[in-house]
Design a protein around this motif. Structure first.
Motif, PDB file in Angstrom:
ATOM      1  N   LEU A  13       1.009  -1.564   0.242  1.00 23.16           N
ATOM      2  CA  LEU A  13      -0.222  -0.080   0.175  1.00 23.16           C
ATOM      3  C   LEU A  13       1.015   1.374  -0.411  1.00 23.16           C
ATOM      4  O   LEU A  13       0.858   2.541  -0.090  1.00 23.16           O
ATOM      5  CB  LEU A  13      -1.026   0.067   1.137  1.00 23.16           C
ATOM      6  N   VAL A  16       2.679   1.737  -3.261  1.00 20.88           N
ATOM      7  CA  VAL A  16       1.649   2.161  -4.984  1.00 20.88           C
ATOM      8  C   VAL A  16       1.894   3.815  -5.134  1.00 20.88           C
ATOM      9  O   VAL A  16       0.996   3.786  -5.656  1.00 20.88           O
ATOM     10  CB  VAL A  16       0.600   1.210  -5.079  1.00 20.88           C
ATOM     11  N   THR A  80      -0.339  -6.972  -7.376  1.00 21.25           N
ATOM     12  CA  THR A  80      -1.292  -6.018  -6.492  1.00 21.25           C
ATOM     13  C   THR A  80      -1.097  -5.419  -7.666  1.00 21.25           C
ATOM     14  O   THR A  80      -2.529  -4.278  -7.776  1.00 21.25           O
ATOM     15  CB  THR A  80      -0.712  -6.162  -5.023  1.00 21.25           C
ATOM     16  N   PHE A  81      -0.016  -4.322  -8.129  1.00 21.90           N
ATOM     17  CA  PHE A  81       0.181  -3.224  -8.092  1.00 21.90           C
ATOM     18  C   PHE A  81      -0.948  -3.632 -10.036  1.00 21.90           C
ATOM     19  O   PHE A  81      -1.106  -2.519 -10.712  1.00 21.90           O
ATOM     20  CB  PHE A  81       1.880  -2.919  -8.468  1.00 21.90           C
ATOM     21  N   ASP A  83      -2.355  -4.969 -10.695  1.00 22.35           N
ATOM     22  CA  ASP A  83      -4.267  -5.447 -10.182  1.00 22.35           C
ATOM     23  C   ASP A  83      -4.877  -3.935 -10.572  1.00 22.35           C
ATOM     24  O   ASP A  83      -6.329  -3.973 -10.664  1.00 22.35           O
ATOM     25  CB  ASP A  83      -4.555  -6.310  -8.793  1.00 22.35           C
ATOM     26  N   GLN A  84      -3.885  -3.298  -9.960  1.00 21.87           N
ATOM     27  CA  GLN A  84      -4.670  -1.875  -9.871  1.00 21.87           C
ATOM     28  C   GLN A  84      -4.942  -1.178 -10.745  1.00 21.87           C
ATOM     29  O   GLN A  84      -5.359  -0.555 -10.658  1.00 21.87           O
ATOM     30  CB  GLN A  84      -4.130  -1.553  -8.420  1.00 21.87           C
ATOM     31  N   VAL A  85      -3.325  -1.252 -11.166  1.00 24.68           N
ATOM     32  CA  VAL A  85      -3.565  -0.192 -12.288  1.00 24.68           C
ATOM     33  C   VAL A  85      -4.213  -0.759 -13.685  1.00 24.68           C
ATOM     34  O   VAL A  85      -5.152   0.121 -14.564  1.00 24.68           O
ATOM     35  CB  VAL A  85      -2.189  -0.265 -13.129  1.00 24.68           C
ATOM     36  N   SER A  86      -4.522  -2.076 -13.598  1.00 26.85           N
ATOM     37  CA  SER A  86      -5.575  -2.652 -14.785  1.00 26.85           C
ATOM     38  C   SER A  86      -7.204  -1.787 -13.864  1.00 26.85           C
ATOM     39  O   SER A  86      -7.630  -1.612 -15.347  1.00 26.85           O
ATOM     40  CB  SER A  86      -5.193  -4.224 -15.129  1.00 26.85           C
ATOM     41  N   ALA A  87      -7.380  -2.435 -12.865  1.00 25.38           N
ATOM     42  CA  ALA A  87      -8.539  -1.469 -12.844  1.00 25.38           C
ATOM     43  C   ALA A  87      -8.952  -0.269 -12.765  1.00 25.38           C
ATOM     44  O   ALA A  87     -10.124   0.348 -13.405  1.00 25.38           O
ATOM     45  CB  ALA A  87      -9.115  -1.524 -11.449  1.00 25.38           C
ATOM     46  N   ALA A  88      -7.842   0.984 -13.113  1.00 25.64           N
ATOM     47  CA  ALA A  88      -8.058   2.217 -13.408  1.00 25.64           C
ATOM     48  C   ALA A  88      -7.685   1.717 -14.557  1.00 25.64           C
ATOM     49  O   ALA A  88      -7.862   3.807 -14.850  1.00 25.64           O
ATOM     50  CB  ALA A  88      -6.578   3.021 -12.808  1.00 25.64           C
TER      51      ALA A  88
END
Length: 329
Positions: A13, A16, A80-81, A83-88
């Motif tokens: 967390l 990122v 994890t990173f 996943d987050q940028v894919s969702a964004a």
């Protein structure tokens, strides 16, 4: 090109948090697009990659926002990173994957989210890359190793050592390091068939490599040289030779230039050759490849060759220091 695989999931967390933003002058952050960027670790090569990508973004005009992370060689943190940028819904993902296999699911997710992926330095397996990766910026690892093997042969010829005993400090949890060693061995043994690899142990960070190299020197006190497959392995081997009083007996051939490596090469007592792929050059090529993909100007999958440089003399070490006063390779 070193990395550590120790788990640091608890830091995700915090990691990122954006390490840098590049936005067009006078515009709002992100209005020119967003690119996710993953660095495998914090060693000097990746600092150069970051500079190169920022330069490429600026050169292309309306510079995008770069969402960046140092994954610390941890495939879980990397995942994890991603996943987050894919969702964004970032516009592209540029990364040096921590694992040829463990990194596949996250890269597959990015691809299926419609995000073009550019690998640099390392990548996933070729079969998977052809499915999920648009471009791979790579300095040929076999040629990389061959150049250093030829330099080692030149040194052993000059000192009259026909049957050198070599120890390897490796980073072979990534495929490119295995290929570097293969190229090194091929070139050296073509000229010195009696050359022997007496040990091959992992030590990709400097601290790990010092311990590994010292243990090898204890087990093989007559070793003639170390081959460090990455920057941390190289400098760890140099420090071990110095700490064990082997200067003048054991030399080092290594990978990845840095200020410390250039200083040791300029000194000329232990480090006798370094092969390098400029992080800045790789970053520029990766940034340019991402831009071409976003404009629809490149094929679905292709390898972008990165230049490889050999530094084999004290003069070349000093010249590198002059050319890189900030230490960024």
């Amino acid at each position: 090109m070193g990395a550590t695989r120790r788990s640091r999931i608890g830091l995700v967390l915090f990691a990122v948090v954006l390490l840098g933003l590049v936005a067009g002058c006078g515009g709002r952050v992100g209005e020119n697009g967003r690119i996710g960027v993953v660095y495998m670790d914090a060693q000097g090569f990746y600092a150069g990659v970051r500079v190169g990508m920022q330069q490429a973004a600026t050169a292309q005009g309306d510079a995008p926002q770069l969402l960046q992370i140092n994954a610390q060689g941890d495939a879980s943190m990397e995942s994890t990173f991603i996943d987050q940028v894919s969702a964004a819904k970032v516009d592209a993902l540029i990364l040096s994957p921590a694992s040829a296999s463990a990194s596949v699911p996250a890269i597959k997710l990015a691809h299926r989210s419609g995000i073009p992926v550019v690998c640099y330095n390392t990548c996933i397996t070729e079969e998977s890359a052809r499915q999920y990766v648009s471009a791979y910026v790579l300095g040929d690892p076999i040629e990389f190793g061959r150049m250093l093997g030829n330099r080692a042969a030149e040194h052993f010829r000059s000192v009259g050592k026909p049957d050198p005993r070599i120890a390897v400090v490796n980073c072979e949890f990534v495929e490119v390091c295995i290929q570097r060693r293969q190229g090194f061995e091929q070139a050296l043994k073509e000229q010195f068939p009696g050359a022997t690899i007496v040990a091959n142990q992992e030590g990709s960070t400097i601290d790990e490599a010092v311990d590994v190299a010292e243990r090898i020197l204890t087990a093989h006190p007559d070793v003639d040289a170390f081959y460090g497959e990455a920057g941390g392995a190289t400098m760890g081997a140099v420090r071990a030779v110095q700490a064990r009083g082997k200067v003048g007996q054991t030399v080092v051939f290594g990978s990845d230039m840095s200020t410390e490596a250039a200083q040791e090469l300029a000194d000329g007592k232990v480090l006798k050759g370094v092969v390098d792929i400029s992080g800045i050059a790789v970053g520029e090529l990766a940034g340019k490849a991402a831009g071409e993909i976003l404009r629809g100007d490149s094929p679905s999958y292709h390898v972008v060759p990165a230049p490889i440089d050999l530094y084999g003399t004290s003069e070349q070490g000093r010249a590198w220091l002059t050319a890189h006063p900030d230490g960024v390779p």
